[in-house]
Design an enzyme around this catalytic site. Structure first.
Site, PDB file in Angstrom:
ATOM      1  N   TRP A 119       0.836  -1.209   0.000  1.00  0.00           N
ATOM      2  CA  TRP A 119       0.000   0.000   0.000  1.00  0.00           C
ATOM      3  C   TRP A 119       0.866   1.252   0.000  1.00  0.00           C
ATOM      4  O   TRP A 119       0.552   2.243  -0.664  1.00  0.00           O
ATOM      5  CB  TRP A 119      -0.980  -0.006   1.164  1.00  0.00           C
TER       6      TRP A 119
ATOM      7  N   ASP B 154      -1.331   6.705   6.274  1.00  0.00           N
ATOM      8  CA  ASP B 154      -2.462   5.851   5.893  1.00  0.00           C
ATOM      9  C   ASP B 154      -2.709   4.902   7.069  1.00  0.00           C
ATOM     10  O   ASP B 154      -1.874   4.045   7.362  1.00  0.00           O
ATOM     11  CB  ASP B 154      -2.087   5.069   4.622  1.00  0.00           C
TER      12      ASP B 154
ATOM     13  N   LYS C  57     -11.895  -1.468   6.669  1.00  0.00           N
ATOM     14  CA  LYS C  57     -11.086  -2.404   7.447  1.00  0.00           C
ATOM     15  C   LYS C  57     -11.580  -2.451   8.888  1.00  0.00           C
ATOM     16  O   LYS C  57     -11.938  -3.499   9.384  1.00  0.00           O
ATOM     17  CB  LYS C  57      -9.610  -1.998   7.417  1.00  0.00           C
TER      18      LYS C  57
END
Ligand SMILES: *Cc1c(COP(=O)(O)O)cnc(C)c1O
Length: 360
Positions: free
Chosen positions: A101, A171, A195
């Site tokens: 990511w 993030d 999530k």
């Protein structure tokens, strides 16, 4: 049909209580005669929903007044581009690469300016967090970027990097609201909610006010400009109303549970059950440096691909779902977010013990 223990990395398990409440309000939200899915985002009823959600989030994270809360769309992957478009004033930024990511965010930034990799754990398949106490931070960097919890590899920054005065952008998709955090340490914190918070389709960004300006890269689409969203209170266009409503319910649930200190305690307890077993097992092994282990995503392997596949299949048959590891790592991964009850982790460990006995 009962509910299973869902160890998916995302979209992931939500608190059952929240789902039941949403079901109760599905056809008629509190006397409005309609579902939240059906109402105008300009209505008084929805205005209350979004304002309440923001207020509860501010309470949970102790967000200082000089930070804005934005409810955005496009997933964390769209934010990968919004960050450089809005913050790369000098067209320079430093990235710390601790997994896929972070790498994707870095690749996106490369389209807009000079993105530098100042640290990486690619040399050991992202199984650790590099030492970030004295990095070669670029003098003209507009920000330093991290992915704080690495969903795929199961590592987490336990200590934030020394950015040498540059703003930090993080993030936090897969650790959002799993424990308290000090928002003032960051210029911007953001995450996709699917999530650890709510349904897919919402990104929450918390951004220091002075970073929200009209001085963005040329050609930045209106919708991708922080200022557009901030000025309109996240209502520039139709927001993901139903997703925001569910997030709001999860915030209330977290407050009722005792807030983020309590969630941290619970998450530590849950993770310890699983990690302690992995450390004592002769069959299963954790894949991550101990000091960098995530409380949320726990990857593990047997070392034998066929046995891994057998484990995942038998676990599924026993009501323990979505334990297959990410396609890039293989093996298994148990995501044990806020809404995963302790019993779920205990059941998993019991099952792993039994599997170990039967497959020696
Ligand atoms: C899942 C995930 C993403 C991607 O999220 P999308 O909302 O699917 O774009 C980005 N960062 C992290 C840390 C993630 O876990």
């Amino acid at each position: 049909m009962g509910r299973v223990y869902n160890f998916s990395a995302g979209p992931a398990v939500l608190p059952e209580e929240v789902l039941r409440e949403a079901a109760d309000e599905m056809l008629d939200y509190r006397g409005s005669g309609m579902s939240v899915m059906e109402m105008s985002h300009r209505s008084k009823v929805f205005d209350e929903i979004i304002k309440d959600a923001e207020k509860d989030l501010r309470d949970l994270l102790n967000i200082p007044d000089n930070y804005k809360v934005l409810f955005l769309q496009g997933g964390a992957s769209t934010t990968f581009a919004m960050v450089p478009m809005n913050l790369m004033k000098n067209r320079v930024a430093d990235y710390i690469i601790t997994g896929q990511w972070a790498k994707k965010a870095y690749e996106e930034a490369c389209k807009y300016g000079k993105a530098n990799i100042v640290a990486s754990s690619a040399d050991k398949t992202f199984s650790y967090i590099p030492d970030c106490s004295d990095l070669p931070i670029s003098e003209d960097a507009d920000y330093v970027y991290i992915c704080e919890n690495n969903t795929i590899y199961g590592t987490k920054f336990k200590k934030l990097p020394n950015t040498k005065g540059k703003i930090l952008v993080s993030d936090v998709s897969s650790c959002f609201l799993s424990e308290p955090m000090n928002i003032s340490d960051y210029g911007m914190v953001y995450g996709g909610v699917q999530k650890n918070i709510g349904p897919a389709g919402v990104v929450i960004a918390i951004i220091r006010e002075d970073l929200i300006t009209d001085d963005v890269l040329e050609g930045t689409p209106t919708m991708l400009k922080f200022k557009t969203q901030a000025d309109a209170g996240s209502l520039y266009n139709t927001p993901p109303c139903y997703g925001i409503y569910i997030c709001g319910k999860v915030f209330k649930w977290l407050k009722k549970m005792g807030g983020l200190e309590e969630m941290k305690k619970r998450n530590e307890e849950k993770a310890k059950i699983l990690y302690d077993f992995l450390d004592s097992s002769e069959l299963f092994k954790g894949t991550v440096a101990k000091e960098d282990r995530s409380l949320m995503n726990v990857p593990f392997v047997t070392g034998d691909k066929d046995l891994d596949a057998k484990f995942v299949a038998e676990a599924k048959a026993a009501g323990l779902e979505n334990l297959k590891g990410h396609r890039s790592v293989g093996g298994m991964r148990a995501s044990i977010y806020n809404a995963m009850p302790k019993e779920g982790v205990e059941k998993l460990v019991e099952f792993m013990k039994e599997f170990e006995k039967n497959n020696k």
